[in-house]
Design a protein around this motif. Structure first.
Motif, PDB file in Angstrom:
ATOM      1  N   ALA A 142       0.940  -1.061   0.103  1.00 29.26           N
ATOM      2  CA  ALA A 142      -0.204  -0.072   0.152  1.00 29.26           C
ATOM      3  C   ALA A 142       0.960   1.307   0.006  1.00 29.26           C
ATOM      4  CB  ALA A 142      -1.011   0.108   1.249  1.00 29.26           C
ATOM      5  N   ASN A 143       0.166   2.405  -0.510  1.00 28.87           N
ATOM      6  CA  ASN A 143       0.807   3.709  -0.548  1.00 28.87           C
ATOM      7  C   ASN A 143       2.192   3.553  -1.563  1.00 28.87           C
ATOM      8  OD1 ASN A 143      -0.924   4.658   1.441  1.00 28.87           O
ATOM      9  ND2 ASN A 143       0.077   3.574   2.820  1.00 28.87           N
ATOM     10  N   ARG A 177      -9.331  -5.127   0.650  1.00 29.73           N
ATOM     11  CA  ARG A 177      -8.251  -4.789  -0.358  1.00 29.73           C
ATOM     12  C   ARG A 177      -8.840  -4.796  -2.004  1.00 29.73           C
ATOM     13  NH1 ARG A 177      -4.736  -8.725  -1.363  1.00 29.73           N
ATOM     14  NH2 ARG A 177      -5.542 -10.108  -0.059  1.00 29.73           N
ATOM     15  N   LYS A 232      -1.755   3.470  -5.418  1.00 28.64           N
ATOM     16  CA  LYS A 232      -2.818   2.533  -4.547  1.00 28.64           C
ATOM     17  C   LYS A 232      -2.217   3.250  -3.012  1.00 28.64           C
ATOM     18  CE  LYS A 232      -0.362  -1.487  -5.268  1.00 28.64           C
ATOM     19  NZ  LYS A 232      -0.262  -2.939  -5.425  1.00 28.64           N
ATOM     20  N   ASP A 233      -3.535   3.298  -2.266  1.00 23.69           N
ATOM     21  CA  ASP A 233      -3.606   3.419  -0.669  1.00 23.69           C
ATOM     22  C   ASP A 233      -3.884   2.410  -0.059  1.00 23.69           C
ATOM     23  OD1 ASP A 233      -6.397   3.009  -0.896  1.00 23.69           O
ATOM     24  OD2 ASP A 233      -6.499   5.438  -0.927  1.00 23.69           O
ATOM     25  N   ALA A 234      -4.104   1.087  -0.823  1.00 22.66           N
ATOM     26  CA  ALA A 234      -4.199  -0.198   0.097  1.00 22.66           C
ATOM     27  C   ALA A 234      -3.545  -1.375  -1.083  1.00 22.66           C
ATOM     28  CB  ALA A 234      -5.692  -0.684   0.122  1.00 22.66           C
ATOM     29  N   ALA A 235      -3.480  -2.389  -0.681  1.00 27.14           N
ATOM     30  CA  ALA A 235      -2.672  -3.490  -1.323  1.00 27.14           C
ATOM     31  C   ALA A 235      -3.733  -4.103  -2.061  1.00 27.14           C
ATOM     32  CB  ALA A 235      -1.964  -4.551  -0.333  1.00 27.14           C
ATOM     33  N   HIS A 247      -9.355   2.926  -4.203  1.00 26.27           N
ATOM     34  CA  HIS A 247      -7.980   2.645  -3.549  1.00 26.27           C
ATOM     35  C   HIS A 247      -6.948   3.018  -4.635  1.00 26.27           C
ATOM     36  CE1 HIS A 247      -9.437   1.096   0.156  1.00 26.27           C
ATOM     37  NE2 HIS A 247      -9.881   0.051  -0.418  1.00 26.27           N
TER      38      HIS A 247
END
Length: 340
Positions: A87-88, A149, A164-167, A154
């Motif tokens: 993420a991120n 997820r 992406k802010d999540a996996a 995201h």
């Protein structure tokens, strides 16, 4: 070419009488493996056109580019490298990948989140994805974790980067073949080829005429597990065609049938009685995505969506006595049927 993906085996558009006969310029035909399935190109070789080997080289270059950029079945593809990120994080992406992400976002918004490009973890969990190990109903706790997820919200695009802010993991299986066909069609047109039928994994686009001057025709398959039966014959000129169905890739458990088509809002396979949807659209990319979207929405919501957005759609619905069909007004208009 590498074995790209086991794309949607529910795509069931068949070819009708393609070659034609009688007088006219010769029909060139070639094809081969692609995306875990096959591709086929047919075109009329008028005088002055490039040599057939040159045409094939251009087509296979496009397919190789799609493989390298969008395959979820090779770890070094652009999208799989992105999918492996935590993420991120962000990654620079080809313009083609960003285009498909934007199309996916549009379809996700318009379907209120039912259609989503980030369902790959769900498909793996249920046993349908590239990392799926066993087709079975997952543990509720595992399903709840994976659903954290999933969701197009995201993802975001920053310049030439996908972030992406999540996996999340992106899966282009519902639109990449349509994109490939459109790209091939554009390249054929640029080479001066205006009478052709281009197909990849069942998604297709046709333009112009066959050598004898008759239209390209395709047959839509009746959704049966035992054999292929032509349900409807269509003449196609300048349109892409895509069919999505739930009747070839599924498993049964506890007397219930679970298909490989997921509603991202619930995290579960769809459970309605819509067996397949065929969409006709000027863009094969959009036909590809919309056929999946309508299949997810089901016979009622899908019908309402098709009518609201003036989409040419042919619905095959399970009934107690077999299958019944329903065509949108746009499909009736495009196929020459009498409207209601």
């Amino acid at each position: 070419m590498s074995d790209l993906m086991n794309w949607r085996v529910c795509v069931v558009v068949l070819f009708g009488l393609l070659a034609g006969c009688g007088k006219g310029d010769p029909l060139e035909t070639f094809g081969g493996p692609t995306m875990g399935s096959t591709y086929s190109i047919k075109y009329v070789r008028h005088a002055g056109l490039p040599a057939p080997d040159d045409v094939r080289t251009e087509v296979e270059k496009i397919l190789a580019d799609v493989d390298r950029e969008m395959s979820t079945y090779r770890s070094d593809s652009d999208i799989e490298v992105f999918n492996a990120l935590p993420a991120n994080r962000c990654q620079s992406m080809p313009a083609s990948v960003l285009e498909l992400v934007r199309v996916g976002e549009q379809l996700s918004i318009e379907s209120e989140g039912s259609y989503d490009l980030t369902v790959e973890p769900l498909m793996n969990l249920w046993g349908f994805g590239p990392q799926g190990r066993e087709e079975k109903v997952p543990d509720p706790k595992a399903l709840a974790e994976v659903r954290q997820r999933v969701g197009h919200a995201h993802l975001h695009i920053d310049g030439d980067q996908l972030c992406k802010d999540a996996a999340v993991e992106v899966d282009f299986n519902s639109i990449a073949a349509g994109y490939a066909v459109d790209t091939i069609a554009a390249r054929l047109e640029a080479m001066g080829i205006h009478d052709y039928l281009a197909e990849a994994t069942g998604e297709l686009k046709a333009a112009g005429k066959k050598p004898d001057g008759s239209p390209w025709r395709i047959a839509l398959e009746e959704p049966r597990d035992d054999r292929q039966v032509a349900e409807r014959i269509l003449a196609v000129d300048g349109y892409g065609v895509s069919t999505s169905g739930d009747y070839r890739n599924y498993f049964e458990q506890g007397g219930q049938r679970f298909s490989h088509t997921f509603d991202a809002r619930t995290g579960e396979p769809v459970s309605h009685n819509l067996a397949s949807v065929t969409v006709i659209h000027p863009s094969t990319l959009m036909a590809d995505g919309l056929s999946t979207l309508l299949l997810i929405l089901g016979p009622e919501r899908g019908w309402d969506y098709a009518e609201k957005h003036d989409i040419g759609a042919f619905f095959v619905i399970r009934a107690d006595t077999g299958f019944v069909t329903r065509t949108s007004h746009a499909f009736q208009r495009l196929s020459g049927e009498k409207t209601e």
